[in-house]
Motif scaffolding. Sequence first.
Motif, PDB file in Angstrom:
ATOM      1  N   THR A  14      14.344  42.072  93.258  1.00  0.00           N
ATOM      2  CA  THR A  14      14.743  42.505  91.916  1.00  0.00           C
ATOM      3  C   THR A  14      14.315  43.948  91.593  1.00  0.00           C
ATOM      4  O   THR A  14      14.395  44.362  90.449  1.00  0.00           O
ATOM      5  CB  THR A  14      14.199  41.535  90.848  1.00  0.00           C
ATOM      6  OG1 THR A  14      12.769  41.479  90.941  1.00  0.00           O
ATOM      7  CG2 THR A  14      14.757  40.133  91.035  1.00  0.00           C
ATOM      8  N   THR A  17       9.597  46.101  94.420  1.00  0.00           N
ATOM      9  CA  THR A  17       9.128  46.639  95.703  1.00  0.00           C
ATOM     10  C   THR A  17       9.851  47.948  96.018  1.00  0.00           C
ATOM     11  O   THR A  17       9.243  48.890  96.545  1.00  0.00           O
ATOM     12  CB  THR A  17       9.346  45.598  96.825  1.00  0.00           C
ATOM     13  OG1 THR A  17       8.842  44.348  96.366  1.00  0.00           O
ATOM     14  CG2 THR A  17       8.635  45.995  98.104  1.00  0.00           C
ATOM     15  N   VAL A  60       5.560  39.158  97.249  1.00  0.00           N
ATOM     16  CA  VAL A  60       4.859  37.895  97.541  1.00  0.00           C
ATOM     17  C   VAL A  60       5.716  36.751  97.016  1.00  0.00           C
ATOM     18  O   VAL A  60       6.236  36.800  95.906  1.00  0.00           O
ATOM     19  CB  VAL A  60       3.465  37.873  96.870  1.00  0.00           C
ATOM     20  CG1 VAL A  60       2.849  36.479  96.924  1.00  0.00           C
ATOM     21  CG2 VAL A  60       2.550  38.882  97.544  1.00  0.00           C
ATOM     22  N   GLY A  92       1.245  37.862  90.150  1.00  0.00           N
ATOM     23  CA  GLY A  92      -0.008  37.217  89.751  1.00  0.00           C
ATOM     24  C   GLY A  92      -0.981  37.067  90.897  1.00  0.00           C
ATOM     25  O   GLY A  92      -1.884  37.868  91.066  1.00  0.00           O
ATOM     26  N   VAL A  93      -0.759  36.034  91.746  1.00  0.00           N
ATOM     27  CA  VAL A  93      -1.727  35.710  92.801  1.00  0.00           C
ATOM     28  C   VAL A  93      -1.027  35.703  94.161  1.00  0.00           C
ATOM     29  O   VAL A  93       0.037  35.111  94.310  1.00  0.00           O
ATOM     30  CB  VAL A  93      -2.319  34.293  92.568  1.00  0.00           C
ATOM     31  CG1 VAL A  93      -3.439  34.010  93.543  1.00  0.00           C
ATOM     32  CG2 VAL A  93      -2.788  34.138  91.140  1.00  0.00           C
TER      33      VAL A  93
END
Length: 262
Positions: A14, A17, A60, A92-93
Amino acid sequence: MTIEKVDFYYFSGTGNTLLVVEKMEETFKKNGVDVELHKIEDSDPLKINLEQTIGIAFPVVILSTYHFVSDFIHSLPPTNGTKIFMVDTLGGVSGGIVGPLREIVKKKGYNPIGAKEIQMPLNIFYVEDEKTNQKKVQKGLNEAHKYALTILNGESEWGRVPVLSDAINLISRGALKLADADFHQKLFIFDPEPEKCRKCGICVELCPVGNIQMADDEYPKHGLNCEYCLRCVSLCPRHAMPARFNYKGKTYRAVKAKEIMH
Ligand SMILES: Cc1cc2nc3c(=O)[nH]c(=O)nc-3n(C[C@H](O)[C@H](O)[C@H](O)COP(=O)(O)O)c2cc1C
């Protein structure tokens, strides 16, 4: 450490990156380093130039990344000391994906000179308001700039969290396998809304894995190999592909479709 040229391989669903990669490209170029960008989905890992520094960038995904990105990294040819760095973007993670990846490239003989995880807006489930997202993008791009400078002055590092990151990576691979299963693919299949879709075919071009087909005068139809990168949903110019698992159906995009496709 002297770097003359970077061959930068990236995937972006989207646009987060892509923005990070473009910011790093700008910083490298301002410092006299030549940069060539390559889309992972269009690249053959066996054809990379082992004489140049290699950059790898990706989002990620369920604490890991997309299959075709992992496959690209796993298929890199063996070498003897080619410098390589990576950067991932996340909402987030991450689960420490940089650790297992470092082991893979090290075993192949690369010199892992840096890894960085950059927080950008979350593009799935809960999309925040535009102002908050803009702030996150600015902060993320600032980090990307600083990271590129550390690579150039030799201060970047590619650390790893042993055991924990490997364990999380295993769990993530299980979750990704589940997402591949036919029942999951059928349950979450994307379908265009006929009253909005103009059959322009942009989604067919955007899909990195060729999972969308469009017969003459038909609406686009997804197959069962979706990687859930959200390009078709988020970048459709008419918002005709509903984001069923996003809160209130709200979508996120950092760039427009033509910027991803150029
Ligand atoms: C299917 C899917 C799974 C995701 N899983 C995670 C995750 O496990 N952890 C996380 O921090 N972000 C996750 N994200 C958010 C993206 O990593 C984040 O928004 C990223 O910057 C998107 O990059 P892109 O715009 O280049 O595609 C996920 C996004 C998608 C679409």
